[in-house]
Motif scaffolding. Structure first.
Motif, PDB file in Angstrom:
ATOM      1  N   ARG A  36       0.802  -1.225   0.000  1.00 47.90           N
ATOM      2  CA  ARG A  36       0.000   0.000   0.000  1.00 47.90           C
ATOM      3  C   ARG A  36       0.835   1.275   0.000  1.00 47.90           C
ATOM      4  N   VAL A  37       1.910   1.315   0.758  1.00 47.24           N
ATOM      5  CA  VAL A  37       2.641   2.564   0.984  1.00 47.24           C
ATOM      6  C   VAL A  37       3.272   3.098  -0.298  1.00 47.24           C
ATOM      7  N   ALA A  66       6.629  -2.281 -11.120  1.00 44.25           N
ATOM      8  CA  ALA A  66       6.737  -3.433 -10.226  1.00 44.25           C
ATOM      9  C   ALA A  66       5.934  -3.249  -8.943  1.00 44.25           C
ATOM     10  N   SER A  67       5.795  -2.011  -8.486  1.00 48.68           N
ATOM     11  CA  SER A  67       5.133  -1.751  -7.206  1.00 48.68           C
ATOM     12  C   SER A  67       3.657  -1.404  -7.350  1.00 48.68           C
ATOM     13  N   GLY A  68       3.162  -1.390  -8.581  1.00 48.30           N
ATOM     14  CA  GLY A  68       1.757  -1.078  -8.782  1.00 48.30           C
ATOM     15  C   GLY A  68       1.448   0.409  -8.753  1.00 48.30           C
ATOM     16  N   GLY A  69       2.424   1.234  -9.139  1.00 49.09           N
ATOM     17  CA  GLY A  69       2.162   2.671  -9.241  1.00 49.09           C
ATOM     18  C   GLY A  69       2.337   3.424  -7.951  1.00 49.09           C
ATOM     19  N   ARG A  70       3.429   3.170  -7.219  1.00 41.58           N
ATOM     20  CA  ARG A  70       3.591   3.773  -5.893  1.00 41.58           C
ATOM     21  C   ARG A  70       4.794   4.712  -5.769  1.00 41.58           C
ATOM     22  N   VAL A  71       5.498   4.993  -6.858  1.00 41.02           N
ATOM     23  CA  VAL A  71       6.748   5.747  -6.774  1.00 41.02           C
ATOM     24  C   VAL A  71       6.496   7.249  -6.802  1.00 41.02           C
ATOM     25  N   LYS A 101      14.259   5.186 -16.705  1.00 35.20           N
ATOM     26  CA  LYS A 101      13.854   3.793 -16.905  1.00 35.20           C
ATOM     27  C   LYS A 101      13.791   3.022 -15.583  1.00 35.20           C
ATOM     28  N   SER A 102      14.750   3.276 -14.695  1.00 39.99           N
ATOM     29  CA  SER A 102      14.740   2.611 -13.384  1.00 39.99           C
ATOM     30  C   SER A 102      13.507   2.999 -12.576  1.00 39.99           C
ATOM     31  N   LEU A 103      13.177   4.287 -12.556  1.00 38.81           N
ATOM     32  CA  LEU A 103      12.003   4.734 -11.812  1.00 38.81           C
ATOM     33  C   LEU A 103      10.720   4.162 -12.405  1.00 38.81           C
ATOM     34  N   PRO A 122       9.397  -0.959 -19.247  1.00 35.02           N
ATOM     35  CA  PRO A 122       7.967  -0.769 -18.996  1.00 35.02           C
ATOM     36  C   PRO A 122       7.626   0.687 -18.690  1.00 35.02           C
ATOM     37  N   LYS A 123       6.354   1.007 -18.858  1.00 41.91           N
ATOM     38  CA  LYS A 123       5.868   2.330 -18.513  1.00 41.91           C
ATOM     39  C   LYS A 123       5.412   2.358 -17.053  1.00 41.91           C
ATOM     40  N   PRO A 124       5.462   3.523 -16.422  1.00 39.70           N
ATOM     41  CA  PRO A 124       4.883   3.625 -15.087  1.00 39.70           C
ATOM     42  C   PRO A 124       3.383   3.321 -15.128  1.00 39.70           C
TER      43      PRO A 124
END
Length: 309
Positions: free
Chosen positions: A83-84, A111-116, A103-105, A176-178
């Motif tokens: 969640r966080v 990978a985190s489901g849109g949490r960055v 690209k890393s971000l 991948p795309k964010p």
């Protein structure tokens, strides 16, 4: 709406990266924290050639001897949480090749489901620039400008094309795309940096050094945004660097966020009244280990919420 609360992850030299980061990340999410954060310190010059923050004579903290890579740390946290939000406060942007950082971000966000959340700064350490930067220290603002543009391009639709000073993308599929547009936040202390924020970034990431000062800075930034015709809201995350002491600080010279949990919470209440979206609480530098970090973080969270933060 309550102010969101975030916690700094354990990156400093007294922590075991592979064990303590997942442990603290899981505990913080279970406690109720809304976000987890990392910072960047590339090296520790010895002997020191420059004071902390570029201030002559100000020593670097011992904790800076061996700060773990921020994106590796966030990846460890992403793998054990659901969640966080996962933020950088801050990445020293000109120490990174713009395309590779974008690209890393994006990969971490996917990978985190849109949490960055990408907090980016220009840094101040001449030694770090000498070791790692893509351009000289004097060009740090130009590098940050291009990095923001490259991120927007790489995160946007394919084919990606960009023609900059450092980065040349003729036409390419980049993935991948964010999951969603990654918000870019800037500390923006100078007038030039504030204009960059208003014109090109999503949010503001100041350091909390007193509620009155913070309120004045926020008012100035809002006025600048109005002057420059910005209509999009400015996301806000204030970073507070605590100096926790179980016994508290009884002197009249107590700085904000110095002392016991109750004293830290008192300052959190004052800063929350400024009306910013989120407060990032950095505790790792003044606790002994991950166990104490979890205990103090939980107590701060619970008492802050009880106090109305």
């Amino acid at each position: 709406m309550a102010t969101r609360l975030g916690l700094g992850l354990p990156q400093n030299k007294q922590y075991d990266l592979g064990r303590d980061v997942p442990d603290v990340a899981r505990a913080a999410e279970a406690t109720g924290y809304d976000s987890l954060w990392v910072y960047e310190r590339a090296l520790f010059p010895e002997p020191a050639t420059q004071g902390l923050y570029g201030i002559e004579g100000l020593p670097w903290p011992e904790a800076y001897r061996g700060v773990a890579d921020p994106l590796v740390t966030l990846t460890l946290a992403a793998a054990v949480t659901e969640r966080v939000r996962l933020g950088t406060s801050v990445l020293v942007a000109p120490l990174h090749v713009p395309f590779q950082l974008a690209k890393s971000l994006a990969s971490l966000d996917a990978a985190s489901g849109g949490r960055v959340v990408a907090g980016l700064g220009t840094g101040w350490s001449l030694d770090e620039y000498a070791a790692a930067s893509v351009r000289p220290f004097e060009e740090r603002g130009q590098v940050l400008d291009e990095l923001i543009e490259v991120c927007r391009a790489v995160w946007g639709p394919d084919p990606v094309a960009y023609d900059g000073r450092l980065t040349k993308i003729a036409s390419a599929v980049v993935g991948p795309k964010p999951v969603r547009p990654i918000p870019i936040l800037l500390p923006a202390m100078s007038n030039k940096a504030r204009r960059r924020l208003v014109d090109h970034a999503d949010g503001w990431m100041p350091v909390g050094m007193g509620a009155e000062t913070l309120a004045a800075q926020w008012k100035e930034l809002q006025e600048l945004a109005a002057e420059r015709g910005r209509t999009a809201p400015i996301q806000t995350v204030v970073r507070v660097n605590t100096r926790y002491s179980a016994s508290g600080h009884s002197g009249a010279d107590r700085a904000p966020f110095q002392g016991s949990v109750d004293q830290i919470v008192e300052d959190l209440v004052a800063h929350a009244e400024v009306g910013l979206d989120e407060i990032l609480i950095e505790l790792q530098g003044s606790v002994r280990d991950a166990w104490e970090l979890k205990e103090v973080a939980a107590e701060v969270y619970e008492k802050a919420r009880a106090a109305g933060v």
